[in-house]
Design a protein around this motif. Structure first.
Motif, PDB file in Angstrom:
ATOM      1  N   LEU A  20     -12.664  64.843  34.704  1.00 32.07           N
ATOM      2  CA  LEU A  20     -12.772  64.959  36.155  1.00 32.07           C
ATOM      3  C   LEU A  20     -13.883  64.062  36.682  1.00 32.07           C
ATOM      4  CD1 LEU A  20     -12.190  66.197  38.919  1.00 32.07           C
ATOM      5  CD2 LEU A  20     -13.609  68.160  38.264  1.00 32.07           C
ATOM      6  N   GLU A  21     -15.022  64.103  36.020  1.00 31.66           N
ATOM      7  CA  GLU A  21     -16.159  63.275  36.455  1.00 31.66           C
ATOM      8  C   GLU A  21     -15.811  61.787  36.373  1.00 31.66           C
ATOM      9  OE1 GLU A  21     -18.941  64.328  37.679  1.00 31.66           O
ATOM     10  OE2 GLU A  21     -19.285  66.387  36.989  1.00 31.66           O
ATOM     11  N   ALA A  22     -15.055  61.387  35.350  1.00 33.37           N
ATOM     12  CA  ALA A  22     -14.677  59.981  35.205  1.00 33.37           C
ATOM     13  C   ALA A  22     -13.816  59.516  36.376  1.00 33.37           C
ATOM     14  CB  ALA A  22     -13.942  59.771  33.883  1.00 33.37           C
ATOM     15  N   LEU A  23     -12.873  60.351  36.791  1.00 29.84           N
ATOM     16  CA  LEU A  23     -12.026  60.000  37.930  1.00 29.84           C
ATOM     17  C   LEU A  23     -12.865  59.802  39.192  1.00 29.84           C
ATOM     18  CD1 LEU A  23      -9.060  62.495  37.388  1.00 29.84           C
ATOM     19  CD2 LEU A  23      -9.035  60.024  36.979  1.00 29.84           C
ATOM     20  N   LEU A  24     -13.809  60.694  39.405  1.00 28.17           N
ATOM     21  CA  LEU A  24     -14.648  60.611  40.599  1.00 28.17           C
ATOM     22  C   LEU A  24     -15.572  59.396  40.536  1.00 28.17           C
ATOM     23  CD1 LEU A  24     -15.509  64.405  40.918  1.00 28.17           C
ATOM     24  CD2 LEU A  24     -13.922  63.108  42.362  1.00 28.17           C
ATOM     25  N   LYS A 171     -17.410  65.663  21.435  1.00 28.61           N
ATOM     26  CA  LYS A 171     -17.014  64.290  21.121  1.00 28.61           C
ATOM     27  C   LYS A 171     -15.644  63.955  21.709  1.00 28.61           C
ATOM     28  CE  LYS A 171     -17.791  64.479  16.563  1.00 28.61           C
ATOM     29  NZ  LYS A 171     -17.975  64.003  15.154  1.00 28.61           N
ATOM     30  N   LEU A 172     -14.703  64.898  21.609  1.00 31.18           N
ATOM     31  CA  LEU A 172     -13.358  64.630  22.111  1.00 31.18           C
ATOM     32  C   LEU A 172     -13.301  64.620  23.630  1.00 31.18           C
ATOM     33  CD1 LEU A 172     -10.934  66.539  19.699  1.00 31.18           C
ATOM     34  CD2 LEU A 172     -11.787  64.207  19.584  1.00 31.18           C
ATOM     35  N   SER A 173     -14.115  65.435  24.283  1.00 30.18           N
ATOM     36  CA  SER A 173     -14.116  65.433  25.746  1.00 30.18           C
ATOM     37  C   SER A 173     -14.599  64.095  26.282  1.00 30.18           C
ATOM     38  CB  SER A 173     -14.979  66.575  26.291  1.00 30.18           C
ATOM     39  OG  SER A 173     -16.337  66.402  25.940  1.00 30.18           O
ATOM     40  N   THR A 174     -15.614  63.511  25.611  1.00 30.27           N
ATOM     41  CA  THR A 174     -16.110  62.191  26.002  1.00 30.27           C
ATOM     42  C   THR A 174     -15.069  61.112  25.709  1.00 30.27           C
ATOM     43  OG1 THR A 174     -18.390  62.867  25.595  1.00 30.27           O
ATOM     44  CG2 THR A 174     -17.955  60.511  25.649  1.00 30.27           C
ATOM     45  N   ALA A 175     -14.466  61.183  24.514  1.00 24.39           N
ATOM     46  CA  ALA A 175     -13.447  60.204  24.141  1.00 24.39           C
ATOM     47  C   ALA A 175     -12.229  60.298  25.053  1.00 24.39           C
ATOM     48  CB  ALA A 175     -13.031  60.416  22.685  1.00 24.39           C
ATOM     49  N   GLY A 176     -11.858  61.522  25.428  1.00 23.34           N
ATOM     50  CA  GLY A 176     -10.712  61.710  26.313  1.00 23.34           C
ATOM     51  C   GLY A 176     -10.946  61.140  27.692  1.00 23.34           C
ATOM     52  N   ALA A 177     -12.147  61.327  28.213  1.00 20.98           N
ATOM     53  CA  ALA A 177     -12.486  60.778  29.530  1.00 20.98           C
ATOM     54  C   ALA A 177     -12.428  59.256  29.508  1.00 20.98           C
ATOM     55  CB  ALA A 177     -13.869  61.262  29.948  1.00 20.98           C
ATOM     56  N   GLN A 178     -12.934  58.652  28.421  1.00 19.43           N
ATOM     57  CA  GLN A 178     -12.917  57.203  28.302  1.00 19.43           C
ATOM     58  C   GLN A 178     -11.488  56.678  28.183  1.00 19.43           C
ATOM     59  OE1 GLN A 178     -15.340  55.087  28.780  1.00 19.43           O
ATOM     60  NE2 GLN A 178     -14.004  53.332  28.362  1.00 19.43           N
ATOM     61  N   LEU A 179     -10.652  57.389  27.411  1.00 23.91           N
ATOM     62  CA  LEU A 179      -9.254  56.988  27.263  1.00 23.91           C
ATOM     63  C   LEU A 179      -8.532  57.049  28.609  1.00 23.91           C
ATOM     64  CD1 LEU A 179      -7.173  56.143  25.090  1.00 23.91           C
ATOM     65  CD2 LEU A 179      -6.558  58.562  24.892  1.00 23.91           C
TER      66      LEU A 179
END
Length: 317
Positions: A20-24, A171-179
């Motif tokens: 969510l933060e990545a989208l914003l 780790k996966l939450s960060t990787a998922g946001a980047q993906l």
């Protein structure tokens, strides 16, 4: 174009917040957030909002919290946001066809496994419990089946020997946001990949039950160690001591050749020292380093051992 695309985000736990933060941060127009209802937490049962709601409120976003998204009134309320794309990450409810068909660019899901392996609600915990050394994130199109939609892209993430579900979630939450950051612009431009899943390779990771939390001391030391760390920091693994639940929050990683099998029954307490509690397993022994007796707070196993309540020869059920 980013601010013209209307995005609805769906998610509930902390795993979903980075997406969510990545989208914003990337300037997308998030018109609303759907998350699970607030739930009572702790001994005092204080009604607590999920992490995604907290993040949404911080950013001044509109929030929906339907008990069941498939109810007609919930679908109608969602439709008022007129989403062009729906992005989900660990939302916790199956999206009905009426929602899947709503956005022109489809519904995307940030899933915490390398699909088609570990479909379902507990992919991270079960990967650790099963002793996997690699996991990852799959960005996928959602379909009516359980995590069966076509895959857009994947990224691998190692599971280190000392990792717990908590560290792998992070780790996966960060990787998922980047993906998501990398692939969403391609998708909106019609350039994203789309690969069907191989059903012959599919495995499932259903939500954990009370039975999954119970330690079977006849299993190997490594299997017990994996179960313990796979349940941290959430429900925790447990055994029974004098008929009461005895939770185990941490153990030493088993060492090859250490704690060879003896004549004691699996579950027998061998030693209680400042190092912790050594317990016989199916192929040797394991040292417990953090425990929680019934009605008490979690504590270092060495501290518990000094209390003298448990004796060598005690058999944990």
């Amino acid at each position: 174009m980013k601010d013209e695309i209307r995005i609805v985000f769906m998610g509930t736990p902390g795993f979903a917040v980075p997406s969510l933060e990545a989208l914003l941060e990337d300037g997308y127009n998030v018109v609303g957030v759907v998350t699970q209802p607030d739930k009572p937490q702790g001994r005092k049962k204080i009604l607590t909002p999920p992490p995604v709601k907290e993040a949404a409120v911080k950013h001044g976003l509109s929030v929906m919290q339907p008990q069941r998204l498939r109810l007609p009134e919930a679908v109608a309320e969602l439709a008022q946001w007129k989403p062009d794309v729906i992005v989900t990450a660990a939302y916790g409810q199956i999206l009905p066809k009426a929602v899947l068909d709503m956005p022109q660019f489809g519904c995307l899901n940030v899933h915490g496994s390398l699909l088609p392996r570990y479909r379902g609600g507990a992919p991270i915990q079960r990967a650790i419990i099963n002793g996997e050394t690699v996991t990852g994130v799959t960005l996928m199109y959602m379909a009516e089946g359980l995590d069966t939609g076509d895959m857009i892209a994947k990224v691998e993430v190692p599971i280190e020997p000392e990792d717990t579900s908590g560290t792998v979630f992070a780790k996966l939450s960060t990787a998922g946001a980047q993906l998501l950051r990398e692939q969403l612009p391609l998708l909106l431009a019609g350039k994203a990949g789309r690969t069907p899943q191989n059903e012959d390779e599919a495995t499932y990771a259903p939500n954990l039950t009370r039975e999954d939390e119970k330690i079977d001391w006849q299993h190997s030391s490594q299997a017990i160690y994996n179960r313990i760390r796979g349940l941290v920091p959430f429900s925790g693994a447990f055994t029974l001591w004098d008929g009461n639940v005895f939770k185990i929050w941490a153990a030493k990683r088993p060492e090859a050749g250490r704690g060879s099998a003896g004549g004691e029954s699996p579950g027998t307490v061998l030693k209680l020292t400042d190092e912790g509690i050594e317990v016989r397993t199916g192929d040797g022994s394991i040292w417990l380093t953090e425990v929680q007796p019934a009605g008490k707070k979690a504590m270092e196993a060495g501290q518990f051992a000094r209390g003298g309540q448990m004796k060598p020869g005690t058999v944990l059920a």
